[in-house]
Design a protein around this motif. Sequence first.
Motif, PDB file in Angstrom:
ATOM      1  N   ASN A 149       0.368   4.531   1.813  1.00  0.00           N
ATOM      2  CA  ASN A 149       0.332   3.274   1.545  1.00  0.00           C
ATOM      3  C   ASN A 149      -0.957   2.510   2.172  1.00  0.00           C
ATOM      4  O   ASN A 149      -1.090   2.474   3.282  1.00  0.00           O
TER       5      ASN A 149
ATOM      6  N   ASP B  69      -3.435  -0.195   2.595  1.00  0.00           N
ATOM      7  CA  ASP B  69      -3.196  -1.605   2.854  1.00  0.00           C
ATOM      8  C   ASP B  69      -4.740  -2.248   2.852  1.00  0.00           C
ATOM      9  O   ASP B  69      -5.516  -2.083   3.648  1.00  0.00           O
ATOM     10  N   TYR B  70      -4.769  -3.083   1.769  1.00  0.00           N
ATOM     11  CA  TYR B  70      -6.097  -3.822   1.494  1.00  0.00           C
ATOM     12  C   TYR B  70      -6.045  -4.880   2.626  1.00  0.00           C
ATOM     13  O   TYR B  70      -7.386  -5.501   2.633  1.00  0.00           O
ATOM     14  N   LYS B  71      -5.357  -5.166   3.376  1.00  0.00           N
ATOM     15  CA  LYS B  71      -5.417  -6.236   4.569  1.00  0.00           C
ATOM     16  C   LYS B  71      -5.872  -5.444   5.956  1.00  0.00           C
ATOM     17  O   LYS B  71      -5.915  -6.258   6.767  1.00  0.00           O
TER      18      LYS B  71
ATOM     19  N   GLU C 235      -8.608  -4.116   7.402  1.00  0.00           N
ATOM     20  CA  GLU C 235     -10.050  -4.194   7.287  1.00  0.00           C
ATOM     21  C   GLU C 235     -10.699  -3.115   8.139  1.00  0.00           C
ATOM     22  O   GLU C 235     -11.827  -2.756   7.898  1.00  0.00           O
TER      23      GLU C 235
ATOM     24  N   ARG D 246      -9.794  -5.428  -3.131  1.00  0.00           N
ATOM     25  CA  ARG D 246      -9.170  -6.423  -2.950  1.00  0.00           C
ATOM     26  C   ARG D 246      -9.561  -6.967  -1.468  1.00  0.00           C
ATOM     27  O   ARG D 246      -9.512  -8.235  -1.360  1.00  0.00           O
TER      28      ARG D 246
ATOM     29  N   ARG E 221     -12.336  -7.073  -0.225  1.00  0.00           N
ATOM     30  CA  ARG E 221     -13.666  -7.956  -0.646  1.00  0.00           C
ATOM     31  C   ARG E 221     -13.217  -9.286  -1.028  1.00  0.00           C
ATOM     32  O   ARG E 221     -13.668 -10.315  -0.755  1.00  0.00           O
ATOM     33  N   PHE E 222     -12.330  -9.464  -2.128  1.00  0.00           N
ATOM     34  CA  PHE E 222     -11.935 -10.826  -2.741  1.00  0.00           C
ATOM     35  C   PHE E 222     -11.458 -11.699  -1.640  1.00  0.00           C
ATOM     36  O   PHE E 222     -11.667 -12.830  -1.599  1.00  0.00           O
ATOM     37  N   LEU E 223     -10.716 -11.126  -0.820  1.00  0.00           N
ATOM     38  CA  LEU E 223     -10.042 -11.972   0.122  1.00  0.00           C
ATOM     39  C   LEU E 223     -11.057 -12.058   1.741  1.00  0.00           C
ATOM     40  O   LEU E 223     -10.475 -12.612   2.417  1.00  0.00           O
ATOM     41  N   ALA E 224     -12.430 -11.635   1.344  1.00  0.00           N
ATOM     42  CA  ALA E 224     -13.259 -12.061   2.479  1.00  0.00           C
ATOM     43  C   ALA E 224     -12.924 -11.326   3.938  1.00  0.00           C
ATOM     44  O   ALA E 224     -13.224 -11.981   5.049  1.00  0.00           O
ATOM     45  N   LEU E 225     -12.194 -10.345   3.635  1.00  0.00           N
ATOM     46  CA  LEU E 225     -11.972  -9.459   4.907  1.00  0.00           C
ATOM     47  C   LEU E 225     -12.970  -8.532   5.071  1.00  0.00           C
ATOM     48  O   LEU E 225     -13.406  -8.331   6.343  1.00  0.00           O
ATOM     49  N   ILE E 226     -13.703  -8.053   4.402  1.00  0.00           N
ATOM     50  CA  ILE E 226     -14.807  -7.147   4.251  1.00  0.00           C
ATOM     51  C   ILE E 226     -15.784  -7.766   3.248  1.00  0.00           C
ATOM     52  O   ILE E 226     -15.414  -8.506   2.197  1.00  0.00           O
TER      53      ILE E 226
ATOM     54  N   ILE F 158      -5.588 -18.049   1.368  1.00  0.00           N
ATOM     55  CA  ILE F 158      -6.615 -18.536   2.356  1.00  0.00           C
ATOM     56  C   ILE F 158      -6.698 -20.029   2.389  1.00  0.00           C
ATOM     57  O   ILE F 158      -7.043 -20.481   1.150  1.00  0.00           O
TER      58      ILE F 158
ATOM     59  N   ALA G 164     -15.652 -12.848   5.666  1.00  0.00           N
ATOM     60  CA  ALA G 164     -16.797 -12.027   5.695  1.00  0.00           C
ATOM     61  C   ALA G 164     -17.970 -12.625   5.024  1.00  0.00           C
ATOM     62  O   ALA G 164     -18.958 -12.157   5.290  1.00  0.00           O
ATOM     63  N   TYR G 165     -17.606 -13.632   4.049  1.00  0.00           N
ATOM     64  CA  TYR G 165     -18.789 -14.348   3.401  1.00  0.00           C
ATOM     65  C   TYR G 165     -18.147 -15.964   3.375  1.00  0.00           C
ATOM     66  O   TYR G 165     -17.133 -15.958   3.337  1.00  0.00           O
TER      67      TYR G 165
END
Lengths: 78, 119
Positions: free
Chosen positions: A22, A24-26, A28, A63, A65-70, B9, B50-51
């Motif tokens: 699994n 995980d997109y969370k 990072e 995903r 990236r969308f959540l601003a984790l990376i 968020i 991150a941004y």
Amino acid sequence: MRRAEDMRGRKVCPMCEGAVRNIDYKDEKTLGRFITERGKILPRRISGMCARHQRQVGTAIKRGRFLALIPYIAGHEA
Amino acid sequence: MRDYEIVYIFGPALEEEQVTERLDRFHGLLTGTNGGEITATDHWGRRQLAYEVEGQTSGYYVVEHFRAPGEALPEFERALKLDENVLRYLVVVNEGDLPTTPVPPRERREDESEDDSEG
């Protein structure tokens, strides 16, 4: 690089080896190992992952990236 | 009924209390007559983004797991979009563990010696 690898047979996917079930997109930290310092997704020839895991990691990175984790784009701070 | 995972968020200005308040309101659209249930709520709290998102450099993250009928989601998501304090959210279907592929055992080639020098 590749030639030496070809002679030795393909290296085994690092994700399969760890029996990762699994991605995980969370997470990072883990995902960070599969992106360049620019934030690009590493291609399979570099990451050495099997097709299935490469796709899963790719999805997870997008995903994340969308959540601003990376970041989508990294390392161009002036 | 499906298992979902959602990451919210919220804006960084909110305190935990205010976030909880909002979550309760959102939950109302999933639970009760809508037949869903919240199975887990995890407050990550404030985190650096991150941004920039909507001009903010940090956000208050919450991760939740819930079970709900798919029909309940459009109404739920509309409420999230209307709330200005929700910078962003992502709902994914929680599919649990993925099938594994058996790993072939690392076979040692006969001519592989200890020093492992490649020409």
